[in-house]
Design an enzyme around this catalytic site. Structure first.
Site, PDB file in Angstrom:
ATOM      1  N   HIS A   1      11.619  -1.084   3.876  1.00 25.10           N
ATOM      2  CA  HIS A   1      11.239  -0.244   2.730  1.00 25.10           C
ATOM      3  C   HIS A   1      12.359   0.769   2.504  1.00 25.10           C
ATOM      4  CE1 HIS A   1       7.223  -1.909   2.930  1.00 25.10           C
ATOM      5  NE2 HIS A   1       7.100  -1.516   4.186  1.00 25.10           N
TER       6      HIS A   1
ATOM      7  N   ASN B   1       0.842  -1.207   0.000  1.00 23.79           N
ATOM      8  CA  ASN B   1       0.000   0.000   0.000  1.00 23.79           C
ATOM      9  C   ASN B   1       0.870   1.247   0.000  1.00 23.79           C
ATOM     10  OD1 ASN B   1      -3.044  -0.629   0.489  1.00 23.79           O
ATOM     11  ND2 ASN B   1      -1.930  -2.090   1.752  1.00 23.79           N
TER      12      ASN B   1
HETATM   13  N1  LIG Z   1      -0.959   2.242   4.381  1.00 22.22           N
HETATM   14  C1  LIG Z   1      -0.045   1.405   4.843  1.00 22.22           C
HETATM   15  O1  LIG Z   1       1.129   1.723   4.976  1.00 22.22           O
HETATM   16  C2  LIG Z   1      -0.452   0.030   5.228  1.00 22.22           C
HETATM   17  C3  LIG Z   1      -1.707  -0.423   4.941  1.00 22.22           C
HETATM   18  N2  LIG Z   1      -2.090  -1.679   5.300  1.00 22.22           N
HETATM   19  C4  LIG Z   1      -3.441  -2.082   4.939  1.00 22.22           C
HETATM   20  O2  LIG Z   1      -4.317  -1.721   6.010  1.00 22.22           O
HETATM   21  C5  LIG Z   1      -5.411  -2.634   6.066  1.00 22.22           C
HETATM   22  C6  LIG Z   1      -5.523  -3.206   7.485  1.00 22.22           C
HETATM   23  O3  LIG Z   1      -4.331  -3.901   7.810  1.00 22.22           O
HETATM   24  P1  LIG Z   1      -4.289  -4.941   9.027  1.00 22.22           P
HETATM   25  O4  LIG Z   1      -4.983  -4.375  10.203  1.00 22.22           O
HETATM   26  O5  LIG Z   1      -2.905  -5.402   9.151  1.00 22.22           O
HETATM   27  O6  LIG Z   1      -5.171  -6.128   8.420  1.00 22.22           O
HETATM   28  P2  LIG Z   1      -5.800  -7.351   9.216  1.00 22.22           P
HETATM   29  O7  LIG Z   1      -5.952  -8.446   8.207  1.00 22.22           O
HETATM   30  O8  LIG Z   1      -5.049  -7.634  10.459  1.00 22.22           O
HETATM   31  O9  LIG Z   1      -7.248  -6.812   9.628  1.00 22.22           O
HETATM   32  C7  LIG Z   1      -8.213  -6.423   8.688  1.00 22.22           C
HETATM   33  C8  LIG Z   1      -9.581  -6.603   9.330  1.00 22.22           C
HETATM   34  O10 LIG Z   1     -10.554  -6.007   8.473  1.00 22.22           O
HETATM   35  C9  LIG Z   1     -11.640  -6.912   8.275  1.00 22.22           C
HETATM   36  N3  LIG Z   1     -12.161  -6.661   6.931  1.00 22.22           N
HETATM   37  C10 LIG Z   1     -11.571  -6.898   5.741  1.00 22.22           C
HETATM   38  N4  LIG Z   1     -12.355  -6.492   4.729  1.00 22.22           N
HETATM   39  C11 LIG Z   1     -13.481  -5.980   5.293  1.00 22.22           C
HETATM   40  C12 LIG Z   1     -14.658  -5.399   4.768  1.00 22.22           C
HETATM   41  N5  LIG Z   1     -14.857  -5.291   3.447  1.00 22.22           N
HETATM   42  N6  LIG Z   1     -15.596  -4.951   5.643  1.00 22.22           N
HETATM   43  C13 LIG Z   1     -15.405  -5.077   6.972  1.00 22.22           C
HETATM   44  N7  LIG Z   1     -14.306  -5.632   7.543  1.00 22.22           N
HETATM   45  C14 LIG Z   1     -13.364  -6.085   6.703  1.00 22.22           C
HETATM   46  C15 LIG Z   1     -11.047  -8.305   8.460  1.00 22.22           C
HETATM   47  O11 LIG Z   1     -12.045  -9.219   8.896  1.00 22.22           O
HETATM   48  C16 LIG Z   1      -9.982  -8.065   9.526  1.00 22.22           C
HETATM   49  O12 LIG Z   1     -10.482  -8.230  10.839  1.00 22.22           O
HETATM   50  C17 LIG Z   1      -5.133  -3.707   5.001  1.00 22.22           C
HETATM   51  O13 LIG Z   1      -5.824  -3.410   3.818  1.00 22.22           O
HETATM   52  C18 LIG Z   1      -3.634  -3.580   4.770  1.00 22.22           C
HETATM   53  O14 LIG Z   1      -3.250  -4.016   3.474  1.00 22.22           O
HETATM   54  C19 LIG Z   1      -1.252  -2.491   6.000  1.00 22.22           C
HETATM   55  C20 LIG Z   1       0.009  -2.071   6.300  1.00 22.22           C
HETATM   56  C21 LIG Z   1       0.532  -0.818   5.908  1.00 22.22           C
HETATM   57  O1  LIG Z   2       3.323  -2.711   6.620  1.00 20.25           O
HETATM   58  C1  LIG Z   2       4.148  -2.662   5.693  1.00 20.25           C
HETATM   59  O2  LIG Z   2       5.370  -2.864   5.852  1.00 20.25           O
HETATM   60  C2  LIG Z   2       3.724  -2.287   4.326  1.00 20.25           C
HETATM   61  C3  LIG Z   2       2.510  -2.922   3.888  1.00 20.25           C
HETATM   62  O3  LIG Z   2       2.121  -4.008   4.284  1.00 20.25           O
HETATM   63  C4  LIG Z   2       1.753  -2.189   2.901  1.00 20.25           C
HETATM   64  O4  LIG Z   2       2.184  -1.101   2.492  1.00 20.25           O
HETATM   65  O5  LIG Z   2       0.701  -2.682   2.511  1.00 20.25           O
END
Ligand SMILES: NC(=O)C1=CN([C@@H]2O[C@H](COP(=O)(O)OP(=O)(O)OC[C@H]3O[C@@H](n4cnc5c(N)ncnc54)[C@H](O)[C@@H]3O)[C@@H](O)[C@H]2O)C=CC1
Ligand SMILES: O=C([O-])CC(=O)C(=O)O
Length: 278
Positions: free
Chosen positions: A229, A199
């Site tokens: 990163h 992301n």
């Molecule tokens: N912007 C950034 O730098 C980053 C973004 N992310 C993104 O942030 C998001 C959350 O990451 P995490 O908390 O690690 O994921 P996670 O997998 O630990 O938790 C996501 C939660 O959202 C729920 N979920 C998924 N789709 C849904 C929907 N359509 N409606 C309702 N609930 C839903 C799941 O059941 C789960 O409990 C992910 O999309 C991930 O790719 C993760 C890391 C870095």
């Molecule tokens: O958390 C991170 O290192 C980055 C990641 O997953 C994302 O950007 O989706």
């Protein structure tokens, strides 16, 4: 004049009770942010229930419709699908939206609709820096011309498991014995290949020169214990490089702990009078 506690008591609703959602809720519970956690929602009842059990001041577990009604700002920390499902509605109802699943915004049509809707309804869309540093410098640099933005991400095989690129190319993540280049392309291609892993490539694209021009490389490294990163930006301002060695979240090896901290810091920034950084 408002006292500090009266300044803004932000009402926050959280969509997604996974690793990032849990950290944000715990931070509000610990009063690190001058805000009230009014509601949470997760499509998995189990995840929602588990999160509530970890908090002393329990928010309500509501439907998305009711969650939007109760909140000033809705934090999406669920998935790109959740951004597509709920993003426009949040903004149409005059509420602010924070997006963690930034990869969803590499769809130019969705991005345009979200931005136009926010402008029409006087709402704001917040994109935290997420798992990287350097977004502030890139924003500043983008005021003049930028020649190059490159992201090089290195993760342990566990941090890449389940990505479409791995599945579609029948890549056996257990077969790597040393650091290996898996993918090279632009940010648009990187997000399609690794939607839950890079992301940050989408955030860099929005802050800089767009998803078609932002270059991305993804390495797998069986010896990596951190999500690394490395960012290089070159332009009229000069050049900067940035390397972040992230501790993975205990609950989700794909996601770095810093991503949750950045969402918490952004919420704090919204509620505070002193604004630091670009
Ligand atoms: N912007 C950034 O730098 C980053 C973004 N992310 C993104 O942030 C998001 C959350 O990451 P995490 O908390 O690690 O994921 P996670 O997998 O630990 O938790 C996501 C939660 O959202 C729920 N979920 C998924 N789709 C849904 C929907 N359509 N409606 C309702 N609930 C839903 C799941 O059941 C789960 O409990 C992910 O999309 C991930 O790719 C993760 C890391 C870095
Ligand atoms: O958390 C991170 O290192 C980055 C990641 O997953 C994302 O950007 O989706």
């Amino acid at each position: 004049m408002l006292s500090e506690t009266e300044y803004i008591m932000l009402k926050i609703g959280i969509i997604g009770c996974g690793s990032i959602g849990t950290e944000i809720c715990k931070a509000i519970d610990a009063k690190l942010i001058n805000a009230q956690l009014v509601a949470v929602y997760d499509r998995s009842e189990e995840h929602g229930g588990k999160l509530l059990g970890a908090l002393s001041n329990m928010p309500r577990l509501l439907s998305v419709d009711d969650l939007i009604s109760e909140s000033d700002i809705v934090v999406e920390c669920a998935s790109a699908a959740a951004v597509r499902e709920y993003g426009l509605e949040v903004l149409e109802r005059g509420k602010d939206l924070m997006i963690l699943s930034v990869g969803a915004l590499t769809d130019p049509e969705l991005l345009e609709k979200l931005v136009k809707t926010a402008a029409t309804h006087h709402s704001r869309i917040y994109i935290p820096s997420g798992a990287i540093a350097g977004i502030d410098g890139l924003r500043s640099a983008s005021i003049a011309s930028i020649d190059k933005v490159m992201l090089t991400t290195t993760k342990n095989p566990a941090g890449l498991k389940g990505a479409p690129y791995i599945i579609n190319n029948n890549i056996d993540l257990g077969s790597f014995r040393e650091k290996t280049l898996l993918f090279e392309g632009n940010a648009e291609e990187a997000i399609a290949a690794f939607p839950a892993n890079v992301n940050v490539a989408a955030s860099l694209s929005l802050a800089g020169i767009g998803a078609k021009e932002t270059q991305v490389r993804v390495f797998v490294d069986p010896g990596a214990v951190r999500n690394i990163h490395e960012i290089t930006v070159e332009g009229a301002f000069g050049k900067f490089t940035c390397r972040i060695e992230n501790v993975p979240s205990p609950g989700n090896p794909r996601t770095s702990f810093l991503a949750a901290l950045s969402a918490i810091a952004t919420l704090k920034k919204i509620t505070e009078p002193l604004q630091i950084g670009t």
